[in-house]
Design a protein around this motif. Structure first.
Motif, PDB file in Angstrom:
ATOM      1  N   SER A   6       0.816  -1.215   0.000  1.00  0.00           N
ATOM      2  CA  SER A   6       0.000   0.000   0.000  1.00  0.00           C
ATOM      3  C   SER A   6       0.848   1.263   0.000  1.00  0.00           C
ATOM      4  O   SER A   6       0.310   2.366   0.082  1.00  0.00           O
ATOM      5  CB  SER A   6      -0.922   0.014   1.233  1.00  0.00           C
ATOM      6  N   HIS A   7       2.179   1.129  -0.078  1.00  0.00           N
ATOM      7  CA  HIS A   7       3.062   2.289  -0.021  1.00  0.00           C
ATOM      8  C   HIS A   7       3.884   2.446  -1.301  1.00  0.00           C
ATOM      9  O   HIS A   7       4.926   3.107  -1.290  1.00  0.00           O
ATOM     10  CB  HIS A   7       4.008   2.175   1.181  1.00  0.00           C
ATOM     11  N   LEU A   8       3.427   1.855  -2.396  1.00  0.00           N
ATOM     12  CA  LEU A   8       4.148   1.971  -3.664  1.00  0.00           C
ATOM     13  C   LEU A   8       3.320   2.789  -4.646  1.00  0.00           C
ATOM     14  O   LEU A   8       2.299   2.314  -5.154  1.00  0.00           O
ATOM     15  CB  LEU A   8       4.418   0.578  -4.253  1.00  0.00           C
ATOM     16  N   PRO A   9       3.731   4.026  -4.944  1.00  0.00           N
ATOM     17  CA  PRO A   9       2.982   4.843  -5.898  1.00  0.00           C
ATOM     18  C   PRO A   9       2.923   4.224  -7.294  1.00  0.00           C
ATOM     19  O   PRO A   9       1.926   4.364  -8.002  1.00  0.00           O
ATOM     20  CB  PRO A   9       3.762   6.168  -5.927  1.00  0.00           C
ATOM     21  N   ASP A  10       3.984   3.526  -7.689  1.00  0.00           N
ATOM     22  CA  ASP A  10       4.052   2.904  -9.019  1.00  0.00           C
ATOM     23  C   ASP A  10       4.630   1.501  -8.850  1.00  0.00           C
ATOM     24  O   ASP A  10       5.810   1.256  -9.115  1.00  0.00           O
ATOM     25  CB  ASP A  10       4.929   3.756  -9.949  1.00  0.00           C
TER      26      ASP A  10
ATOM     27  N   THR B  18       9.411  -0.002   3.619  1.00  0.00           N
ATOM     28  CA  THR B  18       9.381  -0.036   2.159  1.00  0.00           C
ATOM     29  C   THR B  18      10.631   0.608   1.574  1.00  0.00           C
ATOM     30  O   THR B  18      11.220   0.095   0.615  1.00  0.00           O
ATOM     31  CB  THR B  18       8.115   0.675   1.644  1.00  0.00           C
ATOM     32  N   GLN B  19      11.055   1.732   2.140  1.00  0.00           N
ATOM     33  CA  GLN B  19      12.279   2.377   1.671  1.00  0.00           C
ATOM     34  C   GLN B  19      13.482   1.453   1.825  1.00  0.00           C
ATOM     35  O   GLN B  19      14.326   1.365   0.925  1.00  0.00           O
ATOM     36  CB  GLN B  19      12.510   3.664   2.455  1.00  0.00           C
ATOM     37  N   ALA B  20      13.563   0.755   2.973  1.00  0.00           N
ATOM     38  CA  ALA B  20      14.694  -0.153   3.182  1.00  0.00           C
ATOM     39  C   ALA B  20      14.638  -1.327   2.213  1.00  0.00           C
ATOM     40  O   ALA B  20      15.658  -1.724   1.640  1.00  0.00           O
ATOM     41  CB  ALA B  20      14.698  -0.647   4.629  1.00  0.00           C
ATOM     42  N   ARG B  21      13.437  -1.884   2.008  1.00  0.00           N
ATOM     43  CA  ARG B  21      13.306  -3.059   1.142  1.00  0.00           C
ATOM     44  C   ARG B  21      13.798  -2.776  -0.277  1.00  0.00           C
ATOM     45  O   ARG B  21      14.637  -3.492  -0.822  1.00  0.00           O
ATOM     46  CB  ARG B  21      11.841  -3.507   1.102  1.00  0.00           C
ATOM     47  N   TYR B  22      13.262  -1.727  -0.882  1.00  0.00           N
ATOM     48  CA  TYR B  22      13.603  -1.456  -2.277  1.00  0.00           C
ATOM     49  C   TYR B  22      14.916  -0.686  -2.401  1.00  0.00           C
ATOM     50  O   TYR B  22      15.597  -0.791  -3.428  1.00  0.00           O
ATOM     51  CB  TYR B  22      12.441  -0.725  -2.960  1.00  0.00           C
ATOM     52  N   GLY B  23      15.265   0.058  -1.360  1.00  0.00           N
ATOM     53  CA  GLY B  23      16.542   0.763  -1.391  1.00  0.00           C
ATOM     54  C   GLY B  23      17.730  -0.181  -1.323  1.00  0.00           C
ATOM     55  O   GLY B  23      18.746   0.033  -2.001  1.00  0.00           O
TER      56      GLY B  23
ATOM     57  N   ASP C 297      16.310   3.738  -9.115  1.00  0.00           N
ATOM     58  CA  ASP C 297      16.669   5.109  -8.741  1.00  0.00           C
ATOM     59  C   ASP C 297      15.437   6.014  -8.837  1.00  0.00           C
ATOM     60  O   ASP C 297      15.129   6.794  -7.922  1.00  0.00           O
ATOM     61  CB  ASP C 297      17.760   5.658  -9.669  1.00  0.00           C
ATOM     62  N   LYS C 298      14.722   5.889  -9.937  1.00  0.00           N
ATOM     63  CA  LYS C 298      13.539   6.729 -10.164  1.00  0.00           C
ATOM     64  C   LYS C 298      12.407   6.354  -9.212  1.00  0.00           C
ATOM     65  O   LYS C 298      11.774   7.219  -8.596  1.00  0.00           O
ATOM     66  CB  LYS C 298      13.084   6.572 -11.622  1.00  0.00           C
ATOM     67  N   ALA C 299      12.158   5.051  -9.070  1.00  0.00           N
ATOM     68  CA  ALA C 299      11.022   4.599  -8.268  1.00  0.00           C
ATOM     69  C   ALA C 299      11.230   4.867  -6.785  1.00  0.00           C
ATOM     70  O   ALA C 299      10.297   5.268  -6.077  1.00  0.00           O
ATOM     71  CB  ALA C 299      10.783   3.111  -8.505  1.00  0.00           C
ATOM     72  N   CYS C 300      12.443   4.679  -6.285  1.00  0.00           N
ATOM     73  CA  CYS C 300      12.694   4.873  -4.853  1.00  0.00           C
ATOM     74  C   CYS C 300      12.593   6.346  -4.462  1.00  0.00           C
ATOM     75  O   CYS C 300      12.249   6.662  -3.320  1.00  0.00           O
ATOM     76  CB  CYS C 300      14.064   4.310  -4.478  1.00  0.00           C
ATOM     77  N   ALA C 301      12.874   7.230  -5.395  1.00  0.00           N
ATOM     78  CA  ALA C 301      12.760   8.660  -5.101  1.00  0.00           C
ATOM     79  C   ALA C 301      11.317   9.064  -4.834  1.00  0.00           C
ATOM     80  O   ALA C 301      11.063  10.084  -4.187  1.00  0.00           O
ATOM     81  CB  ALA C 301      13.318   9.476  -6.267  1.00  0.00           C
ATOM     82  N   ALA C 302      10.354   8.266  -5.319  1.00  0.00           N
ATOM     83  CA  ALA C 302       8.936   8.596  -5.158  1.00  0.00           C
ATOM     84  C   ALA C 302       8.297   7.897  -3.962  1.00  0.00           C
ATOM     85  O   ALA C 302       7.107   8.081  -3.714  1.00  0.00           O
ATOM     86  CB  ALA C 302       8.182   8.223  -6.432  1.00  0.00           C
ATOM     87  N   LEU C 303       9.050   7.111  -3.212  1.00  0.00           N
ATOM     88  CA  LEU C 303       8.473   6.391  -2.072  1.00  0.00           C
ATOM     89  C   LEU C 303       8.135   7.365  -0.946  1.00  0.00           C
ATOM     90  O   LEU C 303       8.880   8.319  -0.705  1.00  0.00           O
ATOM     91  CB  LEU C 303       9.447   5.328  -1.561  1.00  0.00           C
TER      92      LEU C 303
END
Length: 438
Positions: A321-325, A362-367, A349-355
């Motif tokens: 529920s915390h992923l814009p894209d 969520t930031q830690a997972r995808y970062g 790089d692009k997707a994590c900037a929008a988290l």
């Protein structure tokens, strides 16, 4: 004589020569030294799955080289004795009405403090207590209890972003019991609404159990969620439970099982969101298996299905529920598994900037996966700058699934120990990996 199976090193050398690449050219393309590649080709060094994926991508061998390498990671929990690959465990059913006993051990001081923090967030003084809600004999489905159950879920989901899953599980378990008991003492309309919402508490508890590293408990909670939803007349959660089981198989490195489970949840009668999440999970399974074109085709289809979703505002959304894209993020995720780290890094790089900044887990997972992509692409200093600010969140989240990628990152960075940025960040990565486990 029986034909001997192909040896990775010899098959790599044959494929490299067939592609017209010298050892130096090939080593540069996968960001390994010429000496390291030579040792693998001559059998003096065992290849990792990570290396095999890079080789498959560079040589266009479609996962054939990866298939020759045993998985170099351990599942989150070992299968039970006599339970081959955990397959039977993944299909075990609870006796009807059973609540998983993941919280039999009394909560420790840290857990009690976290449940206290839930009170500050508006969860109420008894968010971890069976007496959290006083149940009248009959209430209307649009009245207070249902609305409170829905609002509390959003608070728990927020809390799940900023605290360790093992801390949150006791409160989720007791809240599940509270609302189930309330449903049993309510009128028919309220009962159905409460049971349906309570099934989402149980499903979320399953995710938190997986994050805590207990796959068996995660599966029990997911099964209990299905039972609650079935009792409410919602039979779609049973299909989504296959997606959840497929995710566990994915993290255990079982691509075939992840694919089979996700593919079973794509019936046209299901809501678009369930089919979209199943198709997304199917793409991740194919990425793990090295099927590049199949993976991307399913990701395109998942994007279409998720865009067609019309969520019911009365129910929490299934899945992240915390992923814009979400599909862009998952595409980057899959490209790492497909051995295409440079493409993955650009997307992540692009997707994590929008988290959202408050979504720490969520930031830690995808970062962390973003940092892994940069490392595998040879951009080591960039990887270190990406992961450094994420390590406090990685530590506080105490997530078994995040630790899997953090271990992969630590191994990948280990090839660049002479780089000052690596020497600086490596002790902090080690601390994040081991501080909760001793």
């Amino acid at each position: 004589m029986l034909e001997q199976p192909p040896v990775f090193g010899a098959e790599l050398r044959r494929s490299r020569i067939a592609a017209g690449l010298t050892l130096t050219e090939f080593a540069a393309s996968v960001h390994y030294s010429k000496g390291q590649v030579s040792k693998v080709e001559t059998g003096r060094k065992k290849p990792s799955v990570e290396f095999a994926r890079l080789c498959d991508a560079a040589l266009g061998t479609g996962g054939a080289l990866t298939a020759l390498v045993p998985a170099d990671g351990l599942p989150l929990v070992p299968p039970e004795p006599g339970d081959k690959a955990g397959a039977e465990m993944r299909r075990r059913r609870l006796p009807k009405g059973t609540v998983p006993d993941t919280d039999r051990v009394p909560p420790n001081r840290r857990q009690v403090m976290a449940v206290g923090a839930a009170t500050v967030l508006g969860l109420g003084p008894a968010a971890g207590s069976a007496r959290a809600v006083e149940a009248p004999s009959a209430v209307d489905a649009d009245s207070g209890p249902v609305a409170s159950c829905r609002a509390l879920f959003d608070q728990y989901r927020h809390l799940g972003q900023v605290t360790a899953p093992g801390v949150l599980l006791p409160a989720l378990a007791e809240q599940t019991r509270s609302f189930r008991d309330l449903a049993d003492r309510s009128g028919p309309r309220t009962k159905a609404a409460l049971l349906n919402l309570t099934s989402r508490y149980a499903e979320f508890a399953g995710w938190m159990a997986q994050e805590a590293g207990d796959d068996a408990a995660a599966l029990r909670w997911t099964e209990h969620a299905v039972e609650l939803a079935d009792a409410a007349g919602d039979h779609d959660l049973a299909a989504y439970s296959l997606v959840r089981r497929g995710l566990i198989s994915y993290y255990q490195g079982d691509a075939a099982d992840a694919i089979a489970l996700a593919d079973s949840a794509r019936s046209s009668r299901l809501p678009a969101r369930v089919r979209g999440l199943a198709t997304q999970q199917l793409a991740q399974g194919h990425a793990l298996a090295g099927n590049h074109s199949t993976c991307l085709r399913h990701l395109d289809r998942a994007r279409e299905l998720l865009a067609a979703d019309r969520p019911d505002p009365a129910l929490p959304v299934l899945g992240a529920s915390h992923l814009p894209d979400p599909i862009t993020v998952i595409t980057g995720w899959c490209l790492v598994d497909l051995g295409r780290p440079r493409e993955a890094a650009a997307l992540l790089d692009k997707a994590c900037a929008a988290l959202p900044p408050q979504a720490l887990r969520t930031q830690a997972r995808y970062g962390v996966r973003r940092a892994l992509a940069h490392t595998l692409a040879g951009e080591v200093e960039q990887a270190c700058s990406v992961v450094r600010p994420l390590l406090p969140a990685a530590w506080s989240s105490d997530s078994a699934t995040i630790r899997l990628d953090l271990r992969r990152l630590a191994r990948a960075l280990g090839r660049f120990r002479a780089v000052p940025a690596v020497a600086e960040v490596s002790p902090a990565i080690t601390a994040a990996l081991h501080s909760h486990t001793g």
